[in-house]
Design a protein around this motif. Structure first.
Motif, PDB file in Angstrom:
ATOM      1  N   SER A  86       0.853  -1.392  -0.132  1.00  0.00           N
ATOM      2  CA  SER A  86       0.110  -0.124  -0.077  1.00  0.00           C
ATOM      3  C   SER A  86       0.873   1.132  -0.005  1.00  0.00           C
ATOM      4  N   ARG A 135      -5.577   9.439   5.246  1.00  0.00           N
ATOM      5  CA  ARG A 135      -6.689   9.070   6.135  1.00  0.00           C
ATOM      6  C   ARG A 135      -8.055   9.838   6.121  1.00  0.00           C
ATOM      7  N   LYS A 139     -12.878   6.597  -2.636  1.00  0.00           N
ATOM      8  CA  LYS A 139     -11.514   6.050  -2.279  1.00  0.00           C
ATOM      9  C   LYS A 139     -10.829   7.058  -2.866  1.00  0.00           C
ATOM     10  N   HIS A 156      -6.145   7.956  -3.663  1.00  0.00           N
ATOM     11  CA  HIS A 156      -4.678   7.437  -3.394  1.00  0.00           C
ATOM     12  C   HIS A 156      -3.815   8.842  -3.538  1.00  0.00           C
ATOM     13  N   ALA A 169       0.156   4.311  12.188  1.00  0.00           N
ATOM     14  CA  ALA A 169      -0.534   3.059  11.789  1.00  0.00           C
ATOM     15  C   ALA A 169      -0.252   1.854  12.727  1.00  0.00           C
ATOM     16  N   GLY A 210      -5.572   3.794  11.844  1.00  0.00           N
ATOM     17  CA  GLY A 210      -6.481   3.612  11.200  1.00  0.00           C
ATOM     18  C   GLY A 210      -6.087   3.200   9.715  1.00  0.00           C
ATOM     19  N   ASP A 211      -6.599   2.733   8.697  1.00  0.00           N
ATOM     20  CA  ASP A 211      -6.388   2.635   7.416  1.00  0.00           C
ATOM     21  C   ASP A 211      -6.028   3.628   6.332  1.00  0.00           C
ATOM     22  N   ALA A 212      -5.088   3.632   5.643  1.00  0.00           N
ATOM     23  CA  ALA A 212      -4.648   4.655   4.987  1.00  0.00           C
ATOM     24  C   ALA A 212      -5.019   4.472   3.479  1.00  0.00           C
ATOM     25  N   ASP A 242       3.959  -4.487   3.776  1.00  0.00           N
ATOM     26  CA  ASP A 242       3.062  -3.457   3.198  1.00  0.00           C
ATOM     27  C   ASP A 242       3.654  -2.401   2.229  1.00  0.00           C
TER      28      ASP A 242
END
Length: 346
Positions: free
Chosen positions: A20, A69, A77, A79, A100, A105-107, A132
C-alpha cells in the motif's frame, strides 16, 4: 519488499498487489513515474488522486497521514501521489507508519516518485523490509528494454508491430516510456485497433502519426532553456513552432535533464566539482561526450536549491499541458521563457 525495475516492463509485479506504500527512485524518473501509474491502474478502486510535493511533506510531515486517512470530497476512495527529491518524504512516511502501528487507522495507497534518491536512501531503508511497502529503483533505460516495453504496450492495445517498429518508437520517444505509451496509443487510435480487434502496424503507419525525435529538435531547446541562453531561446521557440514539435514530448525531455542534473548534484555534494568525475562516473550519470559541455554549464546554473524549485514547476506545467492540450504550445513557450530567465540569473 523490493522489486526490480525490469519487472514493471512486463506488467505489474505480484508483490505490488500486497503493498500500500510504493517508493520508486533512481535516475530514470520517467520509468519510475510510468511504474507508479501502472500501479494506480492496477488498483481495484483508485478513486480520487491527491498530488503532493516532497517540499509540502518536508515542511509538514503530518500532512501525508492527514490526507491518506481523509475521505475524498464525495466520500469515494483516493490514492496519494507524491513527487519528491531525495529523502523529502522520509519523515512523513515515518510518521504515517508509526501512527498506523499504534492503531491510526487505514490509509489510502501512497505512491512516491523520488528524483535523486536511490534504494540505499533513508526512505528506502525505512520501507524495504515492510510487507506493506514496495521499493524499486529505476535505472537509465537502454534501447532494448524500452523496445520490450513498447511491445508490451502494443500487445495491450491490440497492435502487432512489424519489423523494427518497436525500436523506432522507442528512439522517437527518446527512451521515455511515458512518451512511448502516448505514441502507441496514437497508433492504436489511428488504426482503430483494440484487444478485441487487433491490427498490424507498419513503419509507414507510424510515419503518419509519429513524434519528432529528440535529435530532430528537442536537445537545442532543452539546452537553451536550462542553460539560461536567452539569446538563443527566441530562435528555438520559433523553430519549435515551425517544426510542430510535440509540447509534452519536449517537456519530458526537459524533465529528464532536470532529473539528471539532480542526480549529478547529489553525487557531487556541496563541495564537489564536475571536473573530478571520471569517465565511469560520467557514464553512470548518463553524461556522454556529445552533451558534456552543455551539462557542465547547466550544473553550474542549477544548484540544489534552484533544482528544488524547478522540479515542482515542471510537474505543474506538465499537468497544465495535459489539461489544456489546445493551448499547450503557448503555455509551454511562456513557462520555458520564465525558466530560462531563472537559469540566467546564475
Amino acid at each position: 519488499m523490493k522489486a526490480k525495475h525490469s519487472e514493471f516492463a512486463r506488467g505489474l509485479p505480484r508483490t505490488a498487489q500486497q503493498a500500500s506504500i510504493f517508493f520508486f527512485c533512481g535516475p530514470d524518473e520517467a520509468g519510475a513515474s510510468a511504474a507508479a501509474n501502472r500501479v494506480v491502474e492496477g488498483l481495484r478502486d483508485p478513486g480520487e488522486r491527491i498530488e503532493l510535493s516532497g517540499g509540502d511533506l518536508k515542511r509538514d510531515p503530518a500532512k501525508l497521514g492527514d490526507e491518506a486517512r481523509s475521505d475524498s470530497l464525495f466520500g469515494d476512495k483516493r490514492h496519494i501521489f507524491v513527487r519528491a527529491t531525495g529523502d523529502e518524504a522520509h519523515d512523513a512516511l515515518k510518521a504515517l507508519i508509526e501512527t498506523a502501528d499504534v492503531g491510526g487507522g487505514d490509509a489510502a495507497p501512497i505512491l512516491v516518485v523520488a528524483t535523486g534518491a536511490t534504494d540505499k536512501s533513508r526512505t528506502a531503508k525505512l520501507l524495504e523490509k515492510r510487507p506493506d511497502a514496495l521499493v524499486a529503483m529505476f535505472y537509465p533505460p537502454d534501447l532494448s528494454s524500452v523496445a520490450a516495453s513498447v511491445r508490451s504496450m502494443a500487445d495491450g492495445a491490440g497492435l502487432r508491430l512489424g519489423g523494427d517498429l518497436a525500436e523506432r518508437i522507442a528512439r522517437a520517444a527518446g527512451l521515455d516510456v511515458r512518451l512511448a505509451q502516448s505514441e502507441v496509443d496514437k497508433l492504436a487510435l489511428y488504426l482503430d485497433a483494440s484487444s478485441q480487434s487487433p491490427k498490424t502496424a507498419s513503419v509507414e503507419d507510424y510515419g503518419e502519426i509519429g513524434a519528432s525525435t529528440e535529435e530532430d529538435g528537442f536537445a537545442p531547446i532543452v539546452n537553451a532553456v536550462l542553460g539560461g541562453e536567452l539569446g538563443k531561446l527566441a530562435v528555438e521557440l520559433k523553430r519549435m513552432k515551425e517544426l510542430g514539435l510535440n509540447p509534452v514530448g519536449l517537456l519530458l525531455a526537459i524533465e529528464r535533464r532536470a532529473a539528471q542534473l539532480s542526480q549529478i548534484a547529489a553525487r557531487l555534494g556541496p563541495r564537489g566539482s564536475f571536473e573530478n568525475l571520471d569517465r565511469g562516473e560520467k557514464a553512470r550519470l548518463g553524461i556522454f561526450w556529445k552533451e558534456e559541455r552543455d551539462i557542465r554549464q547547466q550544473v553550474t546554473r542549477w544548484r540544489p536549491a534552484k533544482l528544488e524549485r524547478l522540479v515542482p514547476r515542471l510537474i505543474a506545467l506538465h499537468q497544465s499541458l495535459l489539461a489544456n492540450s489546445q493551448a499547450a504550445e503557448l503555455l509551454l513557450a511562456q513557462d520555458l521563457a520564465e525558466i530560462a530567465r531563472f537559469a540566467a540569473k546564475g
